[in-house]
Motif scaffolding. Structure first.
Motif, mmCIF file in Angstrom:
data_model
loop_
_atom_site.group_PDB
_atom_site.id
_atom_site.type_symbol
_atom_site.label_atom_id
_atom_site.label_comp_id
_atom_site.label_asym_id
_atom_site.label_seq_id
_atom_site.Cartn_x
_atom_site.Cartn_y
_atom_site.Cartn_z
ATOM 1 N N SER A 222 3.042 12.664 5.953
ATOM 2 C CA SER A 222 3.730 11.600 6.697
ATOM 3 C C SER A 222 2.825 10.386 6.877
ATOM 4 O O SER A 222 3.244 9.238 6.686
ATOM 5 N N GLY A 223 1.531 10.663 7.208
ATOM 6 C CA GLY A 223 0.594 9.547 7.358
ATOM 7 C C GLY A 223 0.340 8.837 6.042
ATOM 8 O O GLY A 223 0.215 7.598 5.997
ATOM 9 N N ILE A 224 0.275 9.617 4.965
ATOM 10 C CA ILE A 224 0.059 9.001 3.649
ATOM 11 C C ILE A 224 1.232 8.103 3.279
ATOM 12 O O ILE A 224 1.054 6.974 2.783
ATOM 13 N N VAL A 225 2.457 8.612 3.512
ATOM 14 C CA VAL A 225 3.649 7.812 3.213
ATOM 15 C C VAL A 225 3.636 6.536 4.031
ATOM 16 O O VAL A 225 3.952 5.429 3.526
ATOM 17 N N THR A 226 3.248 6.651 5.311
ATOM 18 C CA THR A 226 3.198 5.460 6.160
ATOM 19 C C THR A 226 2.211 4.429 5.620
ATOM 20 O O THR A 226 2.491 3.214 5.573
ATOM 21 N N GLN A 227 1.055 4.907 5.200
ATOM 22 C CA GLN A 227 0.051 3.986 4.677
ATOM 23 C C GLN A 227 0.493 3.364 3.358
ATOM 24 O O GLN A 227 0.248 2.160 3.112
ATOM 25 N N LEU A 228 1.144 4.156 2.511
ATOM 26 C CA LEU A 228 1.617 3.598 1.242
ATOM 27 C C LEU A 228 2.704 2.564 1.468
ATOM 28 O O LEU A 228 2.755 1.527 0.779
ATOM 29 N N GLU A 229 3.595 2.842 2.422
ATOM 30 C CA GLU A 229 4.640 1.856 2.726
ATOM 31 C C GLU A 229 4.030 0.575 3.289
ATOM 32 O O GLU A 229 4.464 -0.543 2.966
ATOM 33 N N ALA A 230 2.988 0.757 4.150
ATOM 34 C CA ALA A 230 2.320 -0.427 4.693
ATOM 35 C C ALA A 230 1.604 -1.202 3.591
ATOM 36 O O ALA A 230 1.595 -2.440 3.579
ATOM 37 N N ALA A 231 1.004 -0.483 2.625
ATOM 38 C CA ALA A 231 0.326 -1.165 1.514
ATOM 39 C C ALA A 231 1.329 -1.917 0.655
ATOM 40 O O ALA A 231 1.042 -3.024 0.157
#
Length: 410
Positions: A222-231
């Motif tokens: 979930s955190g990885i997805v959040t960071q990728l979406e933010a990137a």
């Protein structure tokens, strides 16, 4: 009435044997006339027939019926007395009537038989008294009756003891049979319990793995997805993209480490080499930096080393609560409080986000359910307070179970 005795059948023919012996003695006594001897033998045969009819021909009477046995014994005693008046050898038959009273008659009726036998014995010519000596004969009858009654009482006491032991043996055999049946039932029940325990263990292990996966892989992804979406949202800013990708990479590594530790059944990675307050401080700080939401940790009371399961449960609960804040709350700030009390430890996570109505949402998804399962295993409790627009507060209370190392240090 005697029953189930080893000699129960012997007494039925014993009298016939004795009667045959004394009849032979009387029949070949040269001191009596032949006709007198013939009448004596005839009376002896009548007594033998009487015994055969009342005892041998009707074996159920001595076992169950009092009246025929009373008639039988009265006839036996009287006929024995008549025969003893004809020949002294039949005095043995009269003497045998004393124990026969306890063989043929039940209970206290046997003592009446003894009294009758004593009167018959006192009245026979075998007793060396004059015919007119009434009182000496009565005294002799009383003494004979008392002596025979004493012997009969001893016999009855021995019979009662034998019967008591037989009853005890029957009870023991019955108890052994019940124990054998219980052993078989227990063996079957143990088999069912082992099967149920295996099923429960499988279900528990599945639940544990599900919670561990949720707390590690799911939250890390979930955190990885959040960071990728933010990137993706800042794709025009290469520095920001690199920063987001670095955070995603660190989250992936941490998740992989957590998965390995979970599979090995170890404590959570942050607790492996640090105490709970320090691990929560690192968790809150990292969460705040990842999600760019101000978050603080406050520790009250005297911090002490707790049982690994207690610390793991509190750590996972705070981790899950913070993950929910990141996913749903849209909070401006978050506060975590760890309170050490005498008997319990309480972890509170509060945010000022959107909040929700617990009754409308059913209280939780899998994350909160897993949190409750962990806490309930320690006899703890989870309380959730929230309302739309008023933020959310999650409070977890568990017993303050000290660790073995902490107890030894104390």
């Amino acid at each position: 009435m005697l029953r189930e005795r080893d000699w129960d059948r012997a007494w039925r023919v014993l009298l016939l044997g004795l009667l045959a012996v004394v009849t032979l003695a009387a029949a070949f006594d040269p001191g009596t006339p032949a006709r007198y001897r013939a009448v004596t033998v005839a009376l002896s045969a009548a007594l033998a027939l009487w015994h055969w009819w009342m005892v041998l021909a009707h074996p159920q009477w001595p076992e169950r019926v009092l009246a025929p046995m009373a008639v039988y014994f009265a006839g036996l005693a009287v006929m024995a007395g008549v025969l003893s008046a004809r020949h002294p050898a039949y005095a043995l038959v009269v003497l045998v009537c004393f124990p026969m009273a306890f063989v043929a008659l039940p209970g206290w009726y046997a003592y009446l038989g003894v009294a009758l036998t004593a009167l018959v014995a006192a009245g026979t010519p075998f007793v060396r008294l004059e015919p007119g000596d009434l009182w000496p004969r009565l005294l002799l009858a009383l003494a004979s009756a008392l002596f025979a009654a004493f012997l009969g009482w001893v016999i009855r006491a021995m019979e009662a003891e034998v019967e008591r032991r037989r009853a005890a043996n029957r009870a023991l055999e019955s108890a052994n049979e019940r124990l054998a049946r219980l052993g078989e039932e227990n063996a079957a029940l143990q088999g069912r319990l082992l099967a149920a325990a295996r099923e429960t263990g499988v279900a528990g292990e599945r639940g544990r793995m599900a919670r561990e996966i949720h707390d590690t892989v799911a939250q890390g992804l979930s955190g990885i997805v959040t960071q990728l979406e933010a990137a993706e949202a800042v794709a025009h800013d290469s520095a920001a993209v690199r920063r987001r990708l670095a955070v995603a990479r660190d989250l992936a590594r941490e998740s992989l480490t957590e998965v390995r530790r979970s599979l090995d059944g170890l404590r959570p990675g942050p607790l492996a080499e640090s105490r709970l307050p320090e691990a929560l401080s690192a968790l809150v700080s990292g969460w705040s930096g990842t999600h760019e939401v101000p978050a603080t940790l406050t520790v009250t009371g005297t911090a002490r080393l707790l049982h690994p399961e207690v610390e793991m449960t509190l750590f996972r609960a705070v981790q899950e609560a913070l993950a929910n804040v990141a996913r749903h709350a849209r909070a401006g700030r978050t506060a975590v409080t760890l309170s050490y009390m005498e008997d319990v430890v309480v972890a509170d996570v509060r945010d000022d986000g959107a909040g929700f109505a617990p009754g409308e949402t059913g209280g939780a998804g899998f994350g909160l359910t897993a949190m409750r399962q962990r806490v309930v295993r320690l006899a703890g409790s989870v309380e959730v307070e929230s309302a739309p627009g008023q933020g959310t507060a999650v409070s977890v209370t568990v017993p303050a179970i000290p660790s073995a190392a902490g107890q030894e240090a104390t």
